[in-house]
Design an enzyme around this catalytic site. Structure first.
Site, PDB file in Angstrom:
ATOM      1  N   SER A 198       0.847  -1.199   0.000  1.00  0.00           N
ATOM      2  CA  SER A 198       0.000   0.000   0.000  1.00  0.00           C
ATOM      3  C   SER A 198       0.883   1.251   0.000  1.00  0.00           C
ATOM      4  O   SER A 198       0.401   2.345  -0.306  1.00  0.00           O
ATOM      5  CB  SER A 198      -0.916   0.010   1.233  1.00  0.00           C
ATOM      6  OG  SER A 198      -0.174  -0.182   2.423  1.00  0.00           O
TER       7      SER A 198
ATOM      8  N   GLU B 217      -0.162 -12.368  -1.869  1.00  0.00           N
ATOM      9  CA  GLU B 217      -1.568 -12.372  -2.289  1.00  0.00           C
ATOM     10  C   GLU B 217      -1.825 -13.582  -3.169  1.00  0.00           C
ATOM     11  O   GLU B 217      -1.003 -13.911  -4.027  1.00  0.00           O
ATOM     12  CB  GLU B 217      -1.893 -11.091  -3.085  1.00  0.00           C
ATOM     13  CG  GLU B 217      -1.876  -9.850  -2.230  1.00  0.00           C
ATOM     14  CD  GLU B 217      -2.302  -8.586  -2.987  1.00  0.00           C
ATOM     15  OE1 GLU B 217      -2.893  -8.694  -4.087  1.00  0.00           O
ATOM     16  OE2 GLU B 217      -2.036  -7.487  -2.458  1.00  0.00           O
TER      17      GLU B 217
ATOM     18  N   LYS C 226       4.485 -11.685   3.025  1.00  0.00           N
ATOM     19  CA  LYS C 226       3.041 -11.807   2.737  1.00  0.00           C
ATOM     20  C   LYS C 226       2.841 -11.918   1.236  1.00  0.00           C
ATOM     21  O   LYS C 226       3.471 -11.194   0.473  1.00  0.00           O
ATOM     22  CB  LYS C 226       2.270 -10.619   3.306  1.00  0.00           C
ATOM     23  CG  LYS C 226       0.756 -10.692   3.002  1.00  0.00           C
ATOM     24  CD  LYS C 226      -0.067  -9.813   3.908  1.00  0.00           C
ATOM     25  CE  LYS C 226      -0.130  -8.369   3.546  1.00  0.00           C
ATOM     26  NZ  LYS C 226      -0.647  -8.084   2.179  1.00  0.00           N
TER      27      LYS C 226
ATOM     28  N   ASP D 147       5.440  -7.253   2.406  1.00  0.00           N
ATOM     29  CA  ASP D 147       4.672  -7.750   1.252  1.00  0.00           C
ATOM     30  C   ASP D 147       5.566  -8.157   0.097  1.00  0.00           C
ATOM     31  O   ASP D 147       6.523  -7.440  -0.238  1.00  0.00           O
ATOM     32  CB  ASP D 147       3.775  -6.615   0.728  1.00  0.00           C
ATOM     33  CG  ASP D 147       2.368  -6.698   1.258  1.00  0.00           C
ATOM     34  OD1 ASP D 147       1.996  -7.722   1.854  1.00  0.00           O
ATOM     35  OD2 ASP D 147       1.629  -5.713   1.074  1.00  0.00           O
TER      36      ASP D 147
ATOM     37  N   GLU E 176      -9.136  -9.782   3.419  1.00  0.00           N
ATOM     38  CA  GLU E 176      -9.495  -8.383   3.158  1.00  0.00           C
ATOM     39  C   GLU E 176     -10.867  -8.290   2.490  1.00  0.00           C
ATOM     40  O   GLU E 176     -11.127  -8.945   1.470  1.00  0.00           O
ATOM     41  CB  GLU E 176      -8.419  -7.732   2.259  1.00  0.00           C
ATOM     42  CG  GLU E 176      -8.740  -6.280   1.933  1.00  0.00           C
ATOM     43  CD  GLU E 176      -7.562  -5.482   1.381  1.00  0.00           C
ATOM     44  OE1 GLU E 176      -6.441  -6.023   1.316  1.00  0.00           O
ATOM     45  OE2 GLU E 176      -7.780  -4.309   1.020  1.00  0.00           O
TER      46      GLU E 176
HETATM   47  O1  KIV Z   1      -0.471  -3.451   1.466  1.00  0.00           O
HETATM   48  C1  KIV Z   1      -1.104  -3.386   2.520  1.00  0.00           C
HETATM   49  O2  KIV Z   1      -1.057  -2.390   3.248  1.00  0.00           O
HETATM   50  C2  KIV Z   1      -1.919  -4.538   2.896  1.00  0.00           C
HETATM   51  C3  KIV Z   1      -2.888  -4.364   4.027  1.00  0.00           C
HETATM   52  C4  KIV Z   1      -3.887  -3.341   3.763  1.00  0.00           C
HETATM   53  C5  KIV Z   1      -3.478  -5.660   4.458  1.00  0.00           C
HETATM   54  O3  KIV Z   1      -1.820  -5.553   2.312  1.00  0.00           O
END
Ligand code: KIV
Length: 267
Positions: A48, A117, A115, A86, A184
């Site tokens: 994000s 997706e 993390k 991420d 989410e």
């Molecule tokens: O990229 C991010 O901030 C996220 C969260 C909103 C879960 O994946």
């Protein structure tokens, strides 16, 4: 809660004890220190950052280099909170790319968990990473990296078929070895059912209060985004005298179960 560093095992214990997990996005060392001082358990270096820091319209332009840089900034500020970073767009699509990505985020970025997706399409990657000692957090429901395919930031799992896909893929991700799962923008009942079915902690965002923990974008809870904040978020800065007080308000609200409330929940 002891002051020992938080690991994925700590989060599993918190779930088993019914203690809610608090998570916020974090992109630099100053916020890492402040979020820890407020008692946040998990710092998520989310992609994000492509939207809230870099000003892009989506997370797609974010690169591995950007993620490693911001993860390293956060790592220098944290002591106790678990650091998740991420995988940016397309890094998790093959085990080979994912191993390179994990090495960069963990060695250069100091991340402790990566993390990713995806559902069924990333199972092989999750298996490969966990076999090699990389803790993985899954991310399902609304997957912002797929915005160009789904045509917007839409709520997921509303009809029986898509709910079943999310349910099935969540179980499969956990079986493949993931230590955590972010859900989410899915209906609260579905998120609660999945949280109860899995032994790994489920962290919700726009997924109701029945998850094992909550995550939000730090800029949203500080009212820093122009325009309407997401309906599932809350501006904790509004009634606070400082950023520390606002973040502490978030931590307290999550722990006592008053966030998310009914108006912040989709049923
Ligand atoms: O990229 C991010 O901030 C996220 C969260 C909103 C879960 O994946």
């Amino acid at each position: 809660m002891s002051a020992a560093p938080i690991s994925v095992a700590t989060l599993a214990t918190m779930k088993a004890r019914g203690e809610r997990i608090t998570c916020l996005t974090c992109y630099d060392a100053s916020f890492a220190r402040l979020l820890e001082a407020a008692g946040v358990d998990v710092l998520l270096v989310g992609d994000s950052l492509g939207m809230v820091l870099q000003g892009h319209g989506s997370t797609v332009p974010v690169t591995l280099e950007h993620m490693a840089y911001h993860s390293a900034c956060v790592a220098r500020g944290r002591r106790r909170a678990l650091l998740i970073a991420d995988f940016p767009f397309l890094v998790g699509v093959t085990p080979e790319r994912a191993l390179v990505g994990a090495a960069r985020l963990m060695q250069e970025g100091g991340a402790q968990v990566v993390k990713i997706e995806g559902g069924a399409s990333v199972l092989e990657t999750v298996r490969c990473l966990t076999t090699q000692g990389v803790p993985v957090c899954g991310h399902m429901g609304l997957m912002p990296q797929s915005v160009n395919l789904i045509g917007g930031y839409r709520f997921q799992g509303r009809d029986a078929d898509s709910a079943e896909t999310i349910r099935r893929d969540a179980l499969a991700i956990a079986e493949a070895g993931a230590s955590l799962l972010v859900l989410e923008c899915v209906p609260a009942a579905l998120a609660q059912e999945i949280s109860r079915a899995l032994t790994i902690p489920v962290i919700g965002i726009g997924a109701g209060a029945g998850c094992d923990g909550q995550v939000l974008v730090i800029y949203d809870i500080l009212g820093l985004n122009p325009g309407q904040p997401p309906r599932f978020s809350r501006d904790f800065m509004k009634d606070s005298g400082s950023i520390l007080e606002a973040v502490t308000g978030y931590v307290t609200a999550v722990r006592e179960g008053s966030f998310p409330g009914p108006t912040e929940t989709t049923y």
